[in-house]
Design a protein around this motif. Structure first.
Motif, short mmCIF file in Angstrom:
data_model
loop_
_atom_site.label_atom_id
_atom_site.label_comp_id
_atom_site.label_asym_id
_atom_site.label_seq_id
_atom_site.Cartn_x
_atom_site.Cartn_y
_atom_site.Cartn_z
N ILE A 164 -11.71 -52.41 7.41
CA ILE A 164 -12.65 -53.09 6.94
C ILE A 164 -13.72 -52.27 6.19
N ASN A 179 -10.47 -63.23 3.60
CA ASN A 179 -10.62 -62.03 3.98
C ASN A 179 -11.93 -61.12 3.45
N TYR A 216 -10.14 -56.31 5.01
CA TYR A 216 -11.30 -57.12 5.05
C TYR A 216 -12.57 -56.62 4.39
N ILE A 232 -14.16 -60.91 13.00
CA ILE A 232 -12.92 -60.21 12.46
C ILE A 232 -12.06 -59.66 13.44
N GLN A 271 -17.85 -66.45 5.86
CA GLN A 271 -16.95 -66.13 5.05
C GLN A 271 -17.19 -66.72 3.55
#
Lengths: 433, 433
Positions: free
Chosen positions: A7, A294, A100, A331, A288
């Motif tokens: 991430i 993602n 992500y 997530i 999002q």
């Protein structure tokens, strides 16, 4: 063994930091990126600008916060663009891949019709900005005593603040106290009657996001403290060293502090349709970015679409923090192929301080103002600072100011750039980076 | 009533400040001038450079020191030249007349054979210098992690310090502790073996002005802490990002900190014969500039002539302070047509700290080193700071570092100059001044 999902979080503000904390010891690899190597406590920045606090009181190195987080690393870099297809960002220190991506890049000044003269405005979005304001104002006071000065006293002593939000009113209050308590002691030769503090607010009320009581009391406080507050007043230009109002009237000053608006700070590479008015990224209820599986956005840079109940959330630290914490969980759910949960904002209230024993506090069901509000404000702010040192030193600075009616700090500290030498090298370096 | 005699003192360093204090409530009008609006505590500047202290801990606004001194005023200005015949100085903010003038303008870096490359050196003569060092080193560490870095790791991690006086050895010690305690925690990804700290001293001993014991112990401490100390080693050049020694060997680094020498900072307009080697003003035993009845010099900028027993006094704070105090009395005597008294220096000793529980103290008849010396050093330095706030906050910072093996501060705080906007205006402004 499957590769640990990575991430990338862009921005070490309130949202980014909270999210990283929530990912501690989770089965993900976190990379936090910020253009500065520190997190700063924006709500107290106006005190750095007015000599009440040092930058070290309200800033904290990011690496120090996450020292013990084995799954977290940090890079100081400017993020340039995103490649959504390739799951890759391009930064000043190279390219990076993500599984992500979280945009927590905050906001920057929006100069609106003042864009053309923005290089003449002082702003309050960063610690260097705050130091700049401090240096500028103290330097003006010093210059006011020069024999060979070309400017009028009014030009260098007057101060205009544009914007009646928290930053504007807190700054106005702190400057009014400086004028009342500090300047007469330190510059006894100056005629204070030649110094005016004007605050311009385009709308009908100060602190538009707060309660009617908070707003009215703030106006009353500021007037009492000698600030000239102009409501429903739009500034139309800045020329010949004067603020020009829509009705054509002028206010001469070389000190214009712009707190009148912000816009999101996204990066290049997002499809046009997700960039909303004010440069914010359009997100759904899971934060999002619309249409990108993602990639997420939290805090000031995120805007919930108008069909969403979350539309119109204020650009405040608690929103960013709550979104950061919530997104961390989402997530992790997404990784386990569990459904994500919609974000819900819990309004904990808002507060602002105008001066000594003058603050306004709005709680969800209850508002109060005055001396007790001021103590609550100080208590909440000291305890929100990161680390023992920042808390302690800030507390000392406040206690000393309280009893001495003083600001502890008043050095005009120019950076190395004013001398020949490594400074220039550094400027070049930074530009390269 | 006769006009009150006016004394202009140039420089708010140790000598100037002490002298002004000694003139409080005396029948003279005092005007103190400095290019900065603050006094700073030079002996602790290396701790600002290495992130141990904030500038606000060791700097203090001049106006605040003299707030209650009715016969004292202050101007922030650059002094350009003196007209000895007309008893007048010319400054960036206009001309000023004096009855007595005191040069307390201190010293600046002397780059000797490095003059040509001085823009590539970092220095430690001012607070902006110190912040510059801090920013530069932390920025190098961040850059060491960049994917697209062009420099070698050694080039950006190595540090060279030129000069083995107090500033050089204290800085070397602080950097060695940073390397040992702080960098491994904050930059666990960096290979510390790629980082060397080299200290170059042209003469045969460190801390040349101190005792043999102090000097030897300092060398021992620094070696123990991993600093590569080169004695009897002259640096001859800096090119291709490397220090070049006289024997032709190289040490690659983009961080060269120059503490190898100072020269006086006089102003234009003095007759050539009073300017001695190293730009210092030739004074007699009353600190009177030779041949000029009403102009005096104290501290680093003053040099007693070679026929004088005072010849060769060190450029240290206590010398400047004692001269300032003594000269105040002498000028008052001169006003009453009484004979002036010759200055006598009382050596109170010297001390330096190399690291945690490692310091050296020379008293007039007694030297000691180690942990107790370190506590004495801290005690003396905390109590020498100006004001309650600076003392308290410094003490807290030291206590926190002591227990945490940490530096409290590590923000790379670039000044406003890195953004478009008022900063440039400020640069211009300062250049104008």
């Amino acid at each position: 063994m499957a590769k640990t999902p990575k991430i990338i979080i862009i921005g070490a503000g309130f949202g980014g930091v909270k999210m990283v904390k929530s990912l501690h010891k989770k089965p993900v690899e976190v990379l936090l990126i910020d253009r500065n190597n520190y997190h700063n406590f924006q709500p107290l920045m106006y005190q750095v600008a007015t000599g009440g606090l040092e930058p070290g009181n309200i800033g904290y190195p990011v690496r120090r916060i996450f020292r013990k987080y084995k799954n977290v690393s940090f890079r100081m870099a400017e993020v340039l663009s995103i490649d959504i297809q390739k799951n890759k960002i391009s930064t000043s220190i190279g390219e990076m891949d993500y599984d992500y991506l979280v945009m927590a890049s905050g906001s920057e000044n929006n100069f609106f019709n003042f864009e053309r003269v923005k290089h003449k405005l002082l702003t309050l979005k960063s610690l260097p900005d705050a130091l700049q304001i401090r240096n500028w104002i103290f330097q003006n006071l010093e210059r006011a005593l020069a024999e060979n000065r070309k400017e009028s006293l009014e030009e260098i002593m007057n101060i205009a603040i544009v914007g009646g939000g928290p930053a504007g009113i807190e700054l106005a209050g702190a400057l009014a106290e400086m004028k009342k308590y500090v300047i007469p002691k330190e510059f006894p030769e100056l005629e204070l009657s030649r110094m005016s503090l004007n605050l311009y607010q385009s709308g009908p009320k100060l602190l538009a996001a707060m309660s009617e009581e908070a707003s009215e009391k703030t106006l009353e406080y500021l007037k009492e403290m000698g600030v000239n507050v102009f409501l429903n007043t739009r500034v139309s230009d800045y020329k010949n060293n004067a603020i020009v109002l829509e009705d054509g009237s002028h206010f001469i000053t070389n000190t214009v502090i712009w707190t009148a608006g912000v816009k999101g700070s996204p990066i290049a590479g997002f499809p046009e349709e997700v960039i909303l008015r004010g440069n914010r990224l359009s997100v759904n209820k899971f934060n999002q970015v619309i249409g990108i599986e993602n990639v997420f956005a939290i805090g000031d840079v995120a805007a919930h679409s108008s069909i969403d109940a979350l539309n119109g959330l204020p650009m405040l630290a608690p929103v960013a923090q709550q979104q950061g914490k919530h997104l961390a969980k989402n997530i992790l759910r997404h990784l386990k192929n569990e459904p994500m949960q919609p974000f819900q904002y819990r309004n904990k209230g808002a507060m602002a301080t105008i001066g000594r024993k003058k603050a306004v506090v709005d709680l969800p069901n209850f508002n109060f103002q005055g001396g007790f509000a001021w103590f609550v404000w100080m208590f909440v702010h000291v305890f929100s600072l990161v680390g023992f040192r920042d808390k302690t030193v800030t507390l000392i600075d406040w206690v000393v100011s309280y009893f001495s009616y003083d600001q502890p700090l008043g050095m005009i500290l120019r950076s190395g750039e004013f001398k020949p030498g490594p400074a220039k090298k550094e400027i070049k370096e930074i530009e390269d980076v």
